[in-house]
Structures are given as structure tokens and as C-alpha cells.
Write an enzyme that holds these catalytic residues in place. Structure first.
Site, short mmCIF file in Angstrom:
data_model
loop_
_atom_site.label_atom_id
_atom_site.label_comp_id
_atom_site.label_asym_id
_atom_site.label_seq_id
_atom_site.Cartn_x
_atom_site.Cartn_y
_atom_site.Cartn_z
N ASP A 136 0.82 -1.21 0.00
CA ASP A 136 0.00 0.00 0.00
C ASP A 136 0.85 1.26 0.00
O ASP A 136 2.02 1.24 0.38
CB ASP A 136 -0.88 0.04 1.26
CG ASP A 136 -1.98 -1.00 1.24
OD1 ASP A 136 -2.00 -1.85 0.33
OD2 ASP A 136 -2.82 -0.96 2.16
N ASP A 137 0.21 2.34 -0.38
CA ASP A 137 0.69 3.73 -0.19
C ASP A 137 1.73 4.21 -1.19
O ASP A 137 2.13 5.37 -1.14
CB ASP A 137 1.24 3.96 1.23
CG ASP A 137 0.18 3.72 2.31
OD1 ASP A 137 -0.98 3.42 1.95
OD2 ASP A 137 0.53 3.81 3.49
N HIS A 171 -6.05 2.80 -3.93
CA HIS A 171 -5.97 3.06 -2.48
C HIS A 171 -6.45 4.50 -2.21
O HIS A 171 -5.98 5.13 -1.28
CB HIS A 171 -4.54 2.82 -2.01
CG HIS A 171 -4.38 2.61 -0.53
ND1 HIS A 171 -5.20 1.81 0.22
CD2 HIS A 171 -3.47 3.12 0.35
CE1 HIS A 171 -4.80 1.82 1.49
NE2 HIS A 171 -3.75 2.62 1.60
N HIS A 188 -5.46 9.10 0.16
CA HIS A 188 -5.41 8.27 1.37
C HIS A 188 -6.46 8.72 2.40
O HIS A 188 -6.17 8.93 3.58
CB HIS A 188 -4.01 8.26 1.98
CG HIS A 188 -3.72 7.00 2.75
ND1 HIS A 188 -3.99 6.86 4.09
CD2 HIS A 188 -3.22 5.81 2.35
CE1 HIS A 188 -3.65 5.65 4.48
NE2 HIS A 188 -3.19 4.98 3.43
N TYR A 198 -6.77 2.35 5.77
CA TYR A 198 -7.02 1.85 7.13
C TYR A 198 -8.00 0.67 7.13
O TYR A 198 -8.46 0.25 8.19
CB TYR A 198 -7.56 2.97 8.04
CG TYR A 198 -6.82 4.28 7.85
CD1 TYR A 198 -5.56 4.46 8.39
CD2 TYR A 198 -7.38 5.29 7.08
CE1 TYR A 198 -4.87 5.65 8.18
CE2 TYR A 198 -6.70 6.47 6.85
CZ TYR A 198 -5.44 6.66 7.40
OH TYR A 198 -4.76 7.83 7.17
N HIS A 226 3.88 -2.22 3.04
CA HIS A 226 3.87 -0.89 2.43
C HIS A 226 5.18 -0.68 1.68
O HIS A 226 6.25 -0.74 2.30
CB HIS A 226 3.71 0.17 3.51
CG HIS A 226 2.42 0.03 4.28
ND1 HIS A 226 2.25 -0.91 5.26
CD2 HIS A 226 1.24 0.68 4.17
CE1 HIS A 226 1.02 -0.83 5.74
NE2 HIS A 226 0.38 0.13 5.10
#
Ligand code: NI
Length: 268
Positions: free
Chosen positions: A72-73, A123, A127, A164, A214
Site C-alpha cells: 500500500d501507499d 488506495h 489516502h 485503514y 507498504h
């Protein structure tokens, strides 16, 4: 992919068994697989078969244990690039849930992900915690990233990982793709220690799991690559989330949040 892993493992075993010196067994073996490619799984010479105990034989023929690594991210220039290099080297596929605002300037990384067989997911654009956002914001956060992704890698279904893991029933109804949670969370973003992350993930993992990492942190990239090395030794094969669903024969539904292909996560 499964067959290739099996071939590689069988070939590595053979290289080790037939080696005259013990040192060949201690180092990573990258054998010449050309002899095995045409005829399917590696053939084991009869004289060697006779030498193997039952447990070793089972190891040679067992089905790979499939697992999905998710990141992620990102994308992030240095860390994601290094991760892609490591995945390619290891023949491991992964799934990247990218943040829309991270895309400009990193388009080449996304094209590389697609070209190298990884899955790309959404995603949100910035965020955003969707469970607290206005309906219009939810739609916009997903849509903006989708448009960007389409412009870079072409049309596709970009599955959503809500930031989250947070989304409620009402807002989930606005989502037109499957949503992916996770079943193993080694807390890489908090530990920032590759060894501890590998330990936590390796202790928890079982076949069919979706592991959360991540690609934003150098320590997470180190952890991911070390984890792959360790789990490949244990017979795991790394596939995309989409492939994991296909392998398990599960057709994911839009707007449903999955912790794994066989386990959904309740919405608030
Ligand atoms: Ni995130």
C-alpha cells in the site's frame, strides 16, 4: 507459475543431491532449467529416487502453497523500484494498492508493474478515511485514481483497498469493484525493522493469506524480499490477489470487503 516453482525446487534438490561438494547445498542454487522446460515437471532419475525418504519425496511433488503479498501507499521512486527488481529476481508476483496523488512522476513504475505481471489496485487519491467521508468525496477519491490509472496502464478493474481498511455498508455500496482487506498484518509501518517484520509475517502466514505491507519504507522492502526467500524455501508461491481468488475458485463480488478469498470482513 506453480509448475515453475515446483520445477525450480525439484531442480535445486537434484543439484544439491548430485553435487560432489557439500558447499553446493548451502548456497542459493539457480540451476539451468532448460532441460526441464520441455517435458513438464523435472524427472528424477531412478537411482536418486531410491535414495530419498518419503518425506523428501512428498516435498518434491507437493502443490505450492499460494499466498498474496500486497503493498500500500506507493508508488515511491526508490523503494518501489527496488522492490520490483527484487520481485522480478525471485519470480514473485504482488499486488500494489496505489495512492492517486503518488502517481504523477511515477508512471514508469506503474507500467513496469503491469508489464511484469503484478496487479494494480486503488488506495484512493489522497489516502482518505472513507468511513468518515461524504458520499461525493468517496466517489471522487476512487474515481480520480481510476482515471489516472487508466491513462497510465490502460483499462482494467482496479480493486479497492480502503485506507485503514475502513469503510461502512452505505459507502461500500458506492464501490463498483471488489474490496480487499488482509489476513496477515505484520505492522511494518510501525516496526520499521525488517527482521521483526519477517518474523511476525512468517509466524502468522498460512496458505491462502493476503499479507499487508507498504512499499513506502526501505525496511518494508527489505522485509518483503527476505520473507519471499524464506517462504519460497517452505514451498510458498507468490501470486496476485486476483490469482489467489482464481486459484481458490472464488468470484469476488463488488462492494464486498475480503480478508482473503474465503473470508469476508464485516462492514460497520
Ligand atoms: Ni494506506
Amino acid at each position: 507459475m506453480g509448475t515453475i516453482v515446483l520445477k525450480k525446487r525439484a531442480a535445486a534438490w537434484l543439484a544439491c543431491l548430485t553435487a560432489l561438494t557439500a558447499s553446493a547445498c548451502g548456497e542459493p542454487v539457480e540451476p539451468d532449467l532448460s532441460a526441464y522446460n520441455a517435458a513438464g515437471p523435472a524427472e528424477i532419475p531412478v537411482e536418486i529416487l531410491g535414495e530419498l525418504d518419503e518425506q523428501t519425496l512428498e516435498k518434491l511433488v507437493e502443490e505450492p502453497k499460494y499466498v498474496a503479498l500486497t503493498f500500500d501507499d506507493g508508488p515511491k521512486a526508490d523503494t518501489t523500484g527496488r522492490l520490483l527488481d527484487g520481485l522480478l529476481e525471485r519470480g514473485a508476483a504482488a499486488t500494489f494498492f496505489v495512492v492517486g496523488q503518488q502517481i504523477p512522476g511515477n508512471e514508469a513504475l506503474l507500467r513496469r508493474m503491469k508489464a511484469e505481471g503484478h496487479q494494480i489496485g486503488n488506495h484512493t487519491y489522497s489516502h482518505t478515511r472513507l468511513s468518515k467521508a461524504e458520499r461525493d468525496t468517496v466517489v471522487e477519491e476512487i474515481h480520480k485514481t481510476e482515471v489516472l490509472l487508466q491513462s497510465v496502464v490502460g483499462a482494467g478493474s482496479f480493486w479497492l483497498r480502503p485506507p485503514y481498511g475502513a469503510i461502512d455498508t452505505q459507502r461500500a455500496a458506492l464501490v463498483k469493484t471488489p474490496m480487499i482487506y488482509w489476513s496477515v498484518d505484520p505492522q511494518d509501518w510501525k516496526l520499521l525493522d525488517a527482521e521483526k517484520v519477517v518474523q511476525a509475517a512468517a509466524e502468522a502466514v498460512k496458505p491462502g493469506d493476503i499479507i499487508l505491507l507498504h512499499d513506502f519504507y526501505p525496511t518494508s522492502v527489505d522485509a518483503a524480499l527476505a520473507l519471499i526467500d524464506r517462504l519460497q524455501e517452505e514451498g510458498y508461491a507468490f501470486v496476485t490477489v486476483e490469482e489467489l481468488f482464481r486459484i481458490q475458485g472464488v468470484e469476488p463480488q463488488n462492494g464486498v470487503l475480503y480478508a482473503s478469498p474465503v473470508r469476508t470482513r464485516g462492514l460497520n
